[in-house]
Scaffold this motif. Sequence first.
Motif, PDB file in Angstrom:
ATOM      1  N   PRO A 325     -39.214  35.274  63.754  1.00 57.53           N
ATOM      2  CA  PRO A 325     -38.778  36.746  64.194  1.00 57.53           C
ATOM      3  C   PRO A 325     -39.669  37.935  63.519  1.00 57.53           C
ATOM      4  O   PRO A 325     -39.796  38.946  63.902  1.00 57.53           O
ATOM      5  CB  PRO A 325     -37.265  37.029  63.903  1.00 57.53           C
ATOM      6  CG  PRO A 325     -36.858  36.161  62.773  1.00 57.53           C
ATOM      7  CD  PRO A 325     -38.084  34.707  62.798  1.00 57.53           C
ATOM      8  N   GLY A 326     -40.383  37.323  62.523  1.00 59.39           N
ATOM      9  CA  GLY A 326     -41.319  38.270  61.846  1.00 59.39           C
ATOM     10  C   GLY A 326     -42.686  38.320  62.204  1.00 59.39           C
ATOM     11  O   GLY A 326     -43.264  38.891  62.825  1.00 59.39           O
ATOM     12  N   SER A 327     -43.424  37.332  61.428  1.00 57.66           N
ATOM     13  CA  SER A 327     -44.861  37.208  61.487  1.00 57.66           C
ATOM     14  C   SER A 327     -45.289  36.550  62.929  1.00 57.66           C
ATOM     15  O   SER A 327     -46.557  36.683  62.999  1.00 57.66           O
ATOM     16  CB  SER A 327     -45.564  36.719  60.281  1.00 57.66           C
ATOM     17  OG  SER A 327     -44.944  35.316  60.133  1.00 57.66           O
ATOM     18  N   ALA A 328     -44.702  35.430  63.332  1.00 59.21           N
ATOM     19  CA  ALA A 328     -45.173  34.910  64.531  1.00 59.21           C
ATOM     20  C   ALA A 328     -43.913  34.893  65.706  1.00 59.21           C
ATOM     21  O   ALA A 328     -43.305  33.662  66.274  1.00 59.21           O
ATOM     22  CB  ALA A 328     -45.349  33.477  64.115  1.00 59.21           C
ATOM     23  N   PRO A 329     -43.749  36.060  66.394  1.00 59.87           N
ATOM     24  CA  PRO A 329     -42.509  35.830  67.390  1.00 59.87           C
ATOM     25  C   PRO A 329     -43.089  35.383  68.654  1.00 59.87           C
ATOM     26  O   PRO A 329     -41.894  35.144  69.441  1.00 59.87           O
ATOM     27  CB  PRO A 329     -42.267  37.622  67.582  1.00 59.87           C
ATOM     28  CG  PRO A 329     -43.705  38.156  67.193  1.00 59.87           C
ATOM     29  CD  PRO A 329     -44.459  37.330  66.152  1.00 59.87           C
ATOM     30  N   MET A 330     -44.315  35.101  68.915  1.00 58.40           N
ATOM     31  CA  MET A 330     -44.860  34.705  70.315  1.00 58.40           C
ATOM     32  C   MET A 330     -44.229  33.204  70.444  1.00 58.40           C
ATOM     33  O   MET A 330     -43.612  32.967  71.715  1.00 58.40           O
ATOM     34  CB  MET A 330     -46.363  34.743  70.438  1.00 58.40           C
ATOM     35  CG  MET A 330     -46.817  34.279  71.749  1.00 58.40           C
ATOM     36  SD  MET A 330     -48.447  33.487  71.277  1.00 58.40           S
ATOM     37  CE  MET A 330     -49.242  34.873  70.730  1.00 58.40           C
ATOM     38  N   GLY A 331     -44.522  32.447  69.809  1.00 56.65           N
ATOM     39  CA  GLY A 331     -44.029  30.994  69.862  1.00 56.65           C
ATOM     40  C   GLY A 331     -44.472  30.082  70.988  1.00 56.65           C
ATOM     41  O   GLY A 331     -44.258  28.989  71.331  1.00 56.65           O
ATOM     42  N   ASN A 332     -45.777  30.810  71.316  1.00 54.15           N
ATOM     43  CA  ASN A 332     -46.299  29.676  72.289  1.00 54.15           C
ATOM     44  C   ASN A 332     -47.521  28.864  71.783  1.00 54.15           C
ATOM     45  O   ASN A 332     -48.869  29.338  71.503  1.00 54.15           O
ATOM     46  CB  ASN A 332     -47.226  30.834  73.481  1.00 54.15           C
ATOM     47  CG  ASN A 332     -47.851  30.019  74.555  1.00 54.15           C
ATOM     48  OD1 ASN A 332     -48.200  28.794  74.257  1.00 54.15           O
ATOM     49  ND2 ASN A 332     -47.935  30.593  75.608  1.00 54.15           N
ATOM     50  N   LEU A 333     -46.932  27.744  71.349  1.00 52.62           N
ATOM     51  CA  LEU A 333     -47.876  26.763  70.302  1.00 52.62           C
ATOM     52  C   LEU A 333     -49.369  26.448  71.094  1.00 52.62           C
ATOM     53  O   LEU A 333     -50.638  26.512  70.428  1.00 52.62           O
ATOM     54  CB  LEU A 333     -47.238  25.308  70.265  1.00 52.62           C
ATOM     55  CG  LEU A 333     -47.953  24.382  69.426  1.00 52.62           C
ATOM     56  CD1 LEU A 333     -48.145  24.972  67.972  1.00 52.62           C
ATOM     57  CD2 LEU A 333     -46.843  23.018  69.407  1.00 52.62           C
ATOM     58  N   LEU A 334     -49.367  26.259  72.400  1.00 54.72           N
ATOM     59  CA  LEU A 334     -50.675  25.792  72.986  1.00 54.72           C
ATOM     60  C   LEU A 334     -51.448  26.911  73.057  1.00 54.72           C
ATOM     61  O   LEU A 334     -52.794  26.748  72.994  1.00 54.72           O
ATOM     62  CB  LEU A 334     -50.336  25.087  74.546  1.00 54.72           C
ATOM     63  CG  LEU A 334     -51.607  24.763  75.296  1.00 54.72           C
ATOM     64  CD1 LEU A 334     -52.420  23.620  74.714  1.00 54.72           C
ATOM     65  CD2 LEU A 334     -51.279  24.606  76.657  1.00 54.72           C
ATOM     66  N   MET A 335     -51.141  28.223  73.425  1.00 52.42           N
ATOM     67  CA  MET A 335     -51.979  29.377  73.403  1.00 52.42           C
ATOM     68  C   MET A 335     -52.575  29.414  72.212  1.00 52.42           C
ATOM     69  O   MET A 335     -53.968  29.955  71.847  1.00 52.42           O
ATOM     70  CB  MET A 335     -51.113  30.468  74.024  1.00 52.42           C
ATOM     71  CG  MET A 335     -51.871  31.879  73.895  1.00 52.42           C
ATOM     72  SD  MET A 335     -51.888  32.567  72.115  1.00 52.42           S
ATOM     73  CE  MET A 335     -52.739  34.041  72.773  1.00 52.42           C
ATOM     74  N   GLN A 336     -51.769  29.442  71.035  1.00 46.36           N
ATOM     75  CA  GLN A 336     -52.202  29.809  69.814  1.00 46.36           C
ATOM     76  C   GLN A 336     -53.222  28.691  69.289  1.00 46.36           C
ATOM     77  O   GLN A 336     -54.351  29.206  68.580  1.00 46.36           O
ATOM     78  CB  GLN A 336     -50.885  29.618  68.757  1.00 46.36           C
ATOM     79  CG  GLN A 336     -49.888  30.866  69.033  1.00 46.36           C
ATOM     80  CD  GLN A 336     -48.602  30.330  68.285  1.00 46.36           C
ATOM     81  OE1 GLN A 336     -48.248  29.658  67.730  1.00 46.36           O
ATOM     82  NE2 GLN A 336     -47.735  31.603  68.296  1.00 46.36           N
TER      83      GLN A 336
END
Length: 411
Positions: A325-336
């Motif tokens: 919830p803090g530094s990486a809220p997106m959670g889209n592994l493939l995009m990242q």
Amino acid sequence: MMQKLIGPFKQIVTLAGLPMKGAVSDDQLEIISDGGVLIEGGLINAVGNIAELHKQYPQAEVQEIESPQVLLPGFVDCHTHICFGGNRAKDYAMRIAGKTYLEIAKAGGGIWDSVTQTRLMDQETLEKDLLKRANRHLADGVTTIEVKSGYGLNVEQELKQLRAIKNVNSKTSASLISTCLAAHTLPKDFNGSKAEYLGYILNELLPIIKQEQLSNRVDIFIEESAFDKENGHKYLLAAKQMDFGLTVHADQFTPGSSEIAVMCGALSADHLEASGYKEIAMLAASDIVSVVLPGASLGLGMQYSPARKLLNAGACVAIASDWNPGSAPMGNLLMQASVMAAAEKLTTAEVFAGLTVRAAKALNLNDRGILQTGMMADMQSYPANDYREILYYQGQLKPQYVWTKGKLSTT
Ligand SMILES: [Zn+2]
């Protein structure tokens, strides 16, 4: 036992036969054109040319794939914090306006805010939200998801989180692997030093986790704002004595803690944004998996971990989302992973290996991440003619089909 033949696939990228460590070029990828997969009892029985499989297994039930698809193993996200309450949109606004991670933490935001909100949430709601996130990941092709505790920070609340993870594991078709991260940060309401807090976790919490079989993995955040190297080292060795697998949040802002991970025989050292030449050489020479977390770099607006240098030095590099919830809220592994690949100059083979077989190694799982005989039939297929389209669309191309243990998953 019933056999099921799935195909035809335009391409099957098996990830078989790759080295576990170091750089990989795309021409090392095994690609089967016009392929099929034979499933039996949730496992892969055979992978090969679909026409040959039809001939060899005429009695198999056929699941026909009618449009051009590229098949990959399901992704393994070996580092997430998706069991939490609330959100940290206020932190994020402060951060993009220029406040640092440490400044926000010192101002009372940061992890402590998530701890407060997670403690306030009842277990049922915690499970409902975790299930939603796990199923969103599953729909994106992530079939194995590591999930950490670490927003409870006392015995009762850490157990609440770990029990939630265990319960949700039986409600989703994704495999959840839980990790105890009670050593995330010193809780503000603990009456004692950091060393005393770690002693409390070792004596009061870890034995119950063993007893209830809630997790066989322990993580610690070693950094200025969390725990120092000496205390961290002692904690990890004691957890190892209790038969826990180890992983470390290492070298995120300052270098050095990856050395502790290597010395303790941890399965993985995660983050590594601040790793320098010395740390890279040591990680590469060891058996540890170096887990890079581009989602945290994107969320914090900081440099990526040196994935290219790690691979060139011979390290085993996995890529995970750090969804939190803090530094990486997106959670889209493939995009990242796609975006990091462009910045760090990673080959498609290195990215795919880092999201599958090498990530499975970070979780000490050798039954998934490769499409070959005997492996779990966790698979995903993309509507594409060529495997290179998957990173090209930078996460916008989603899998059309996701299978877990050979079953088409509906979420
Ligand atoms: Zn993390």
